[in-house]
Write an enzyme that holds these catalytic residues in place. Sequence first.
Site, short mmCIF file in Angstrom:
data_model
loop_
_atom_site.label_atom_id
_atom_site.label_comp_id
_atom_site.label_asym_id
_atom_site.label_seq_id
_atom_site.Cartn_x
_atom_site.Cartn_y
_atom_site.Cartn_z
N SER A 198 6.64 -10.80 3.49
CA SER A 198 5.37 -10.09 3.58
C SER A 198 4.34 -10.91 4.34
CB SER A 198 4.91 -9.69 2.18
OG SER A 198 4.06 -8.58 2.26
N ASP A 304 10.24 0.69 2.33
CA ASP A 304 9.07 -0.14 2.06
C ASP A 304 7.81 0.67 2.37
OD1 ASP A 304 7.10 -2.08 1.86
OD2 ASP A 304 8.28 -3.63 2.87
N HIS A 335 9.72 -2.89 -1.10
CA HIS A 335 9.20 -4.20 -0.69
C HIS A 335 9.85 -5.28 -1.54
CE1 HIS A 335 6.13 -6.25 1.64
NE2 HIS A 335 5.71 -6.91 0.58
#
Length: 649
Positions: A198, A304, A335
Amino acid sequence: MPKRTRFTIWRSLATAAIAALLAAFLTPAAAQSAPQESQPVYSYANAIREAVWVDTGLDGDGDGKTDRVAVDIVRPSEPAQQGHKVPVIMDASPYYSCCGRGNEGQIKTYDTDGNVVQMPLFYDNYFVPRGYAFVGVDLAGTNRSDGCVDVGGRSDIQSAKAVVDWLNGRAKAYTSRTGTARATASWTNGRTGMIGKSWDGTIANGVAATGVKGLKTIVPISSISSWYDYYFAQGAPLYDSGPDWLSDAVESPDAQAHCAAVQQKLVDGAPRTGDWTSLWTERDYVKDASKVKASVFLVHGLQDLNVRTKNFGQWWDALAKNGVERKIWLSQTGHVDPFDYRRGAWVDTLHRWFDHELLGYDNGIDREPMADVERHPDQWVTSKVWPPSGTATTTLHPAQGTQAGVGTLGLRTGAGTETFTDNPQESETDWAAAIDKPTADKAGFVTGPLKKDVHLAGSSKVTITATPTTSTAHLSAVVVDLGPDTIRDYADAAEGITTLTDRTCWGESTAGDSACFLATQAKTKAVDYNIVSRGWADLGNYASAGKGVPLTPGKAYTITLDLAATDHVVPAGHRLALIVAGTDKDLIDPPSTTPTLTLDLSRTSAQLPLVGGESAFAKATAGARSTTPTSTTLDGVRAPRSAQRVPGN
């Protein structure tokens, strides 16, 4: 000729020279015994743990002194004693104190001397005994670093780039945050690989896009390639806040006390209109893909809905265009880190990747298939290249059916119109569940049951011509696989995994840093449909993706929506659907009005990346009859959760 031949420029000149000497002086049998895998021959318990502060050359907090970022290091002691230098694996993150890393939310902990005791995740436990140093960098404005968080901007990227420069002898570092005693990185050969999920992986993308020397590879996991596309989709806001909220969420108390000016720049530079500004240009790494010298091992979840898959699709395409060596994993999760959905294979593959990229081992990973794709929960397939050879853009057209809003999808251009009214209380799951029913809030177009599989791989576009009744309108386009399947439950809070109570161990442990982590397994759901790809836009951005204007009610506008990258096989017997609607609840924010939109079907189409192209679709739909509209409600995953505003946890 291409910028670089795939997987050829891996070793430093020194490594290449050694290889030449081996070829010249060793017997064939001896040459074949060259190492192919690093082994855990060094002591993790006796590893050197130290902290340095690297000068970024910036003064983000405006105190008249250049900012220093904290760099925590864990490295094996034996190579330095033997006169050997080691490569570096680096994770630069804003989350080391505020939010934690990984499925268990680990943070850095320290001893009384200020040296790191627990380094989050398994990277140090596993790789330090194998002859790597692990470096955890606190981004400017977080944890023990000076400066301010600017959410993907110059300060964020320079936080990590300066460390790569220091590791290669080009920047200054100090043994304390405010002192003058210098620290050198004489223990490393400078060869650096960046990794992270991320925001962390986003920093890896941004640093690679500077072309910094010494960065040999990056492993971005569920990462952003353009921050505009984290917050907006062609003018349509994806969240009810901007980067200032995110900065405030991760900044240290020190930064919060001194960074009001930076916060205000984030507010001013990211207007909620969705217009493109210089702030977004600075945070667009895609435009600088031609500068990338590092290889890229990209990992993303196809479902995601935090860092949406447009981010990986456009980055991958730009890297391919510029001849960057690359590899990709695509899962069915949301995610989620691959350590938590394919742990054993992930650790093994990452180990071999770093051995190849940072140690120069000829272990064959460069000759293996480029892509691993999760086709069903825990069932993976490979592809020599990605998208697969023979993938071609195929244009499909919606057409009217026997009932309003329940149309057909095929190769022939349609005629007539369909009308729907934006309903901000309905989402893509509501539309898909009622695909075979006339409803006021969507227009659906469906093939008949397929005779053969249809494989989508890559990024799609949907061109829409619509006439609104109000001055503002948001559009959604959704591609759906209609048919029974069991998939990862990506809409669940854990986004496709269940965390168990037992632990598995990956590397060596100390009393303060365990290498053992809670095991996981796939969390699945039986469904009647599966959403394959999505895209959104503000119709007011019809003339410019970066600038919206008020609409004239009653006037027709044409806009092309970018749909998220995907890899999905619609099996024979299933149907393929395209849905066009307004606000996708919890995935985009609604417009200021509630428009009714009329689609011109003759000027509306979907451009899908199909393996085998138009001929494959024609064969799959030959003789297929459209199904009769029914009152059946299909079952899928639950509606998307309220939008997450923190890319990482």
